[in-house]
Scaffold this motif. Sequence first.
Motif, mmCIF file in Angstrom:
data_model
loop_
_atom_site.group_PDB
_atom_site.id
_atom_site.type_symbol
_atom_site.label_atom_id
_atom_site.label_comp_id
_atom_site.label_asym_id
_atom_site.label_seq_id
_atom_site.Cartn_x
_atom_site.Cartn_y
_atom_site.Cartn_z
ATOM 1 N N MET A 60 4.808 -8.165 0.571
ATOM 2 C CA MET A 60 6.118 -7.510 0.509
ATOM 3 C C MET A 60 5.997 -6.106 -0.101
ATOM 4 N N PHE A 61 5.128 -5.959 -1.078
ATOM 5 C CA PHE A 61 4.921 -4.649 -1.702
ATOM 6 C C PHE A 61 4.385 -3.644 -0.681
ATOM 7 N N TYR A 62 3.339 -4.022 0.045
ATOM 8 C CA TYR A 62 2.758 -3.112 1.031
ATOM 9 C C TYR A 62 3.735 -2.826 2.174
ATOM 10 N N THR A 63 4.529 -3.832 2.545
ATOM 11 C CA THR A 63 5.554 -3.624 3.573
ATOM 12 C C THR A 63 6.575 -2.589 3.114
ATOM 13 N N CYS A 64 7.013 -2.704 1.865
ATOM 14 C CA CYS A 64 8.002 -1.793 1.301
ATOM 15 C C CYS A 64 7.505 -0.343 1.299
ATOM 16 N N ALA B 64 7.568 0.981 4.863
ATOM 17 C CA ALA B 64 8.937 1.187 5.353
ATOM 18 C C ALA B 64 9.575 2.426 4.734
ATOM 19 N N LEU B 65 9.326 2.653 3.465
ATOM 20 C CA LEU B 65 9.856 3.855 2.799
ATOM 21 C C LEU B 65 9.361 5.126 3.485
ATOM 22 N N LEU B 66 8.077 5.191 3.739
ATOM 23 C CA LEU B 66 7.501 6.377 4.369
ATOM 24 C C LEU B 66 8.037 6.565 5.790
ATOM 25 N N GLY B 67 8.123 5.472 6.537
ATOM 26 C CA GLY B 67 8.600 5.558 7.912
ATOM 27 C C GLY B 67 10.053 5.999 8.001
ATOM 28 N N THR B 68 10.903 5.447 7.131
ATOM 29 C CA THR B 68 12.330 5.794 7.155
ATOM 30 C C THR B 68 12.557 7.238 6.741
ATOM 31 N N TRP B 69 11.805 7.689 5.759
ATOM 32 C CA TRP B 69 11.920 9.099 5.351
ATOM 33 C C TRP B 69 11.513 10.025 6.492
ATOM 34 N N VAL C 120 1.245 -0.474 7.802
ATOM 35 C CA VAL C 120 1.419 0.236 9.073
ATOM 36 C C VAL C 120 2.594 -0.347 9.855
ATOM 37 N N VAL C 121 2.674 -1.684 9.883
ATOM 38 C CA VAL C 121 3.801 -2.328 10.566
ATOM 39 C C VAL C 121 5.104 -2.021 9.823
ATOM 40 N N GLY C 122 5.053 -2.021 8.482
ATOM 41 C CA GLY C 122 6.228 -1.642 7.699
ATOM 42 C C GLY C 122 6.662 -0.222 7.992
ATOM 43 N N PHE C 123 5.684 0.681 8.131
ATOM 44 C CA PHE C 123 5.976 2.082 8.478
ATOM 45 C C PHE C 123 6.665 2.156 9.835
ATOM 46 N N TYR C 124 6.127 1.403 10.801
ATOM 47 C CA TYR C 124 6.744 1.382 12.131
ATOM 48 C C TYR C 124 8.193 0.917 12.062
ATOM 49 N N ASP C 125 8.451 -0.116 11.250
ATOM 50 C CA ASP C 125 9.813 -0.633 11.159
ATOM 51 C C ASP C 125 10.750 0.405 10.560
ATOM 52 N N GLY C 126 10.278 1.132 9.557
ATOM 53 C CA GLY C 126 11.108 2.180 8.985
ATOM 54 C C GLY C 126 11.300 3.336 9.940
ATOM 55 N N PHE C 127 10.286 3.619 10.739
ATOM 56 C CA PHE C 127 10.316 4.767 11.644
ATOM 57 C C PHE C 127 11.113 4.486 12.909
#
Length: 251
Positions: free
Chosen positions: A80-84, A87-92, A144-151
């Motif tokens: 969950m930490f790595y996902t977060c 996701a933060l980077l992708g959404t920004w 990387v998957v978390g980044f994709y979800d944020g992006f």
Amino acid sequence: MEVTVELLGILFLVAMLAGWVDTLAGGGGLIVLPVLMVSGMTPVQALATNKCQGFIGTLTASVTLLAKGKLKLSILPPLMFYTCIGALLGTWLIQQLSTDWLQWFVPVLLLSIAAYFFFVPSIGETETKAKIKDSSWARFVVPVVGFYDGFFGPGTGSFFAASRVALLGKELIESTVIAKPLNFVSNITSLLLFAAGGQVVWLVGIVMMVGQALGAVLGAHSIYWGGARLIRPIVIIMCVAMSVRQLWMLL
């Protein structure tokens, strides 16, 4: 956009369908996003509002699976930490850049996943030898998957589950279950950042949250009604159908 009772009713049903599909196989966002954009939202508003209704679906699915005793909580905190972080980077980043290129990239990516599941029919039925360590998957693939979800987002559940099956040799059902809380973390992280930027259309989002929750409850039970035999064809059908639809709109 003009928000009417009829539009809210349609979006409720769309969210319910997406919640069921997303819980089983991922890709529910590919049902929701085109509808939101057709309703008059900008692409970023559609992405943000999709997170609003998407996080409640992954939360509902996670809680349902936890209540059924199917979730292994001990392995979740680092994931969950790595996902977060991702996701933060992708959404920004998505709020800083043009997203036109994603219209072509996402269909190609989803078709690749569909092809993998189609040509490897026994995927996820039993555990196989891992290609990388669990820690490597957590530190490098999960963010990387978390980044994709944020992006962007659609298909995140499929990417979490498919990468775990392909790289760690885990069973498909177990990987689909683990994907739910990770998808919840990426969704809620992204939602908070989008909300801070004033991008969420809350009236639409709240109505769709109710539909998404109902669909997610049905999906969480469906995982064990049909198992991998149900999840695999849904992954293939959703990936192909939404990819073809997106490419058709671009041609």
